[in-house]
Design a protein around this motif. Structure first.
Motif, PDB file in Angstrom:
ATOM      1  N   ASP A 164      -3.119   2.066  -4.429  1.00  6.44           N
ATOM      2  CA  ASP A 164      -4.027   2.241  -3.606  1.00  6.44           C
ATOM      3  C   ASP A 164      -4.750   1.308  -3.295  1.00  6.44           C
ATOM      4  N   TRP A 165      -4.712   0.413  -2.178  1.00  8.56           N
ATOM      5  CA  TRP A 165      -5.299  -0.680  -1.956  1.00  8.56           C
ATOM      6  C   TRP A 165      -6.749  -0.295  -1.160  1.00  8.56           C
ATOM      7  N   THR A 166      -7.009   0.921  -1.055  1.00 14.40           N
ATOM      8  CA  THR A 166      -8.182   1.270  -0.466  1.00 14.40           C
ATOM      9  C   THR A 166      -9.335   1.513  -1.712  1.00 14.40           C
ATOM     10  N   ASP A 167      -8.943   1.345  -2.777  1.00 13.00           N
ATOM     11  CA  ASP A 167      -9.734   1.592  -4.164  1.00 13.00           C
ATOM     12  C   ASP A 167     -10.395   0.463  -4.150  1.00 13.00           C
ATOM     13  N   GLU A 168     -11.879   0.570  -3.852  1.00 16.76           N
ATOM     14  CA  GLU A 168     -12.683  -0.527  -3.820  1.00 16.76           C
ATOM     15  C   GLU A 168     -12.588  -1.385  -5.225  1.00 16.76           C
ATOM     16  N   LEU A 203     -10.503  -1.470  -7.448  1.00 15.84           N
ATOM     17  CA  LEU A 203      -9.109  -2.230  -7.768  1.00 15.84           C
ATOM     18  C   LEU A 203      -9.304  -3.703  -6.773  1.00 15.84           C
ATOM     19  N   SER A 232       0.886  -1.311  -0.049  1.00 15.87           N
ATOM     20  CA  SER A 232       0.011  -0.179  -0.031  1.00 15.87           C
ATOM     21  C   SER A 232       0.967   1.281   0.065  1.00 15.87           C
TER      22      SER A 232
END
Length: 503
Positions: free
Chosen positions: A391-395, A397, A387
């Motif tokens: 951007d692993w908060t991007d749903e 993605l 991260s």
């Protein structure tokens, strides 16, 4: 009796705490979360139970030694270890398959000959002989001893690669694992088999040193083991051993600062302002966080190994709840290979993720992890960028990458999508929350070669009385290596300068 404050309740830190308590010290562990175990987490829903960290144990002797040295009950009396056999089933991009038996070099060679053609086993066996030589040269300094003061000698490549004549050029030796895969194993399926070991540990086969050959050697020599009930049970056993040795735990207690007095560590200060005095401090967290805990204090001299300046790769995991019984002949661990591990690594580690992933599929035959025998719990894992770069908060993605892992796993699990009740993705963000590691990075074991760039900081620091444990300290990541940090830190505190390593 010394007072010892331990920062973090990961297995490496708890291993140190248990050993120090047995030596007669008063040990208190301060953990910022509400539970122990660090990377050895657990997710439960609807009767399904999943490990959210490592799914298998290599070198179980490390934990057997811990329990022998800290109490009367051996490890096997507290958890049930089951050898995983076959150790792995491999499904290559062209559909070729091979199952490798557990801890049997002769069995592996025979399986490779049967699946890949005569001569494949002999070539792999010759490679393992060279890998054993690299293991013999580095086992003590990279697993069982504190980091040498002259650690620079570990910059040399210990793998005895045979010289190869490349076209009209002078003979060369393989310097990277990718070159070993191509030059010594001929690429193809054998090369892909070797490269997947690097990728599993977050290493790029194209840049990982040839000494990474010790990774498949360790697995195929000492075996792969599963803990019944899930690997979280190992963390529970270590935690309970700590309690039995009167180690105190304080949860929801974030350490804000390491206190210093008269030029040495003198305790910790918690985020709520609580001051704790101690004679020694053991940091079991990512040592990069010490810059926040000791602002302005130089902990890494010019001649010491420093923490990695950039975040290392992480893991993306998908937890699958399936209807239908687990087939009796299903392999516990299947590796679904990408068409090219090196290309995949170079894409993933830069955050592009535009190559098909190599996916590890874990299907434990364990009633404790499923609601009943008419259901199955399956875990999918791939190595990804941490991260930050991604951007692993991007749903969107996360959904996209979840689908890529499920699509790959469908090659190994028939009717996967039709059997699926629900799935739960776990990203590097979850790992960062559980472990505190920047970006959710996952540490690799220390390796020789590569100019010593894959070593981890020493268990001692530039501040007397402050020590490092856990996967981000020497000898690095992986359950066995992290567990060894406990033995090394305890030895350094108890025996001081006389300590020469674990016996």
């Amino acid at each position: 009796m010394a007072r010892i404050a331990v920062i973090g309740a990961g297995v490496g830190a708890m291993a140190a705490a248990a050993r120090l308590a047995v030596a007669g010290h008063r040990v208190t562990v301060y953990e910022r979360s509400s539970t122990y175990g660090g990377a050895l987490g657990r997710f439960e829903r609807d009767g399904f139970v999943f490990d959210t960290g490592p799914g298998l144990l290599r070198l179980p002797a490390v934990y057997r030694d811990l329990f022998v040295k800290t109490g009367k009950e051996p490890l096997e009396s507290l958890v049930e270890l089951a050898a995983v056999d076959p150790a792995s089933h491999h499904l290559f991009a062209d559909g070729t398959e091979v199952s490798l038996p557990n801890a049997s070099r002769a069995g592996v060679m025979a399986a490779l000959d049967a699946a890949l053609g005569a001569g494949a086993g002999e070539r792999w066996g010759a490679f393992l002989i060279r890998a054993r030589e690299a293991w013999d040269r580095t086992r003590r300094p990279l697993l069982e001893e504190p980091l040498w003061p002259n650690w620079q000698v570990l910059a040399r490549e210990p793998y005895p690669a045979p010289k190869q004549r490349r076209l009209l050029r002078s003979p060369r030796q393989a310097a990277t694992l990718g070159e070993v895969a191509e030059w010594e194993l001929g690429g193809g399926h054998l090369g892909a088999l070797l490269e997947c070991y690097a990728l599993e540990y977050g290493l790029d086969p194209g840049t990982a040193p040839a000494s990474a050959a010790v990774l498949p050697y360790m697995e195929q020599t000492f075996g792969s083991w599963y803990v019944r009930g899930g690997m979280r049970e190992l963390a529970r056993a270590v935690y309970e051993r700590c309690l039995a040795r009167r180690v105190e735990f304080v949860f929801d207690a974030e350490v804000a600062r390491v206190r210093e007095k008269d030029g040495r560590a003198a305790g910790v200060e918690l985020a709520d302002g609580t001051l704790v005095e101690a004679d020694h401090v053991v940091c079991g967290a990512d040592p990069r966080g010490l810059e926040r805990m000791l602002p302005g204090r130089e902990l890494w001299g010019p001649d010491t190994v420093r923490p990695a300046a950039t975040a290392r790769p992480s893991r993306f995991t998908v937890l699958l709840a399936l209807r239908g019984a687990r087939p009796a002949d299903a392999a516990h661990r299947t590796v679904v290979h990408s068409p090219g591990a090196t290309a995949e690594a170079r894409a993933a580690f830069t955050g592009k993720h535009d190559e098909p992933p190599t996916v590890t599929v874990l299907r434990p035959d364990d009633p404790a992890v499923r609601p009943d025998d008419d259901h199955e719990a399956v875990t999918l894992t791939a190595t990804v960028a941490p991260s930050g770069p991604v951007d692993w908060t991007d749903e969107a993605l996360v959904r996209q990458y979840t689908d890529r892992l499920i699509a790959a796993a469908a090659r190994a699990v028939p009717d996967l999508r039709e059997r699926m009740l629900w799935h739960e993705p776990r990203t590097p963000v979850h790992i960062a929350q559980a472990t505190g590691a920047g970006g959710g990075s996952v540490p690799a074991p220390s390796l020789a070669g590569a100019g010593a760039t894959l070593l981890h900081p020493s268990n001692t620091t530039g501040l007397p009385g402050l020590y490092l444990a856990g996967g981000w300290a020497h000898p690095g990541g992986g359950l066995a290596h992290a567990g060894m940090t406990g033995a090394l830190v305890a030895g350094l505190i108890v025996e001081g300068d006389d300590f020469r390593g674990s016996q």
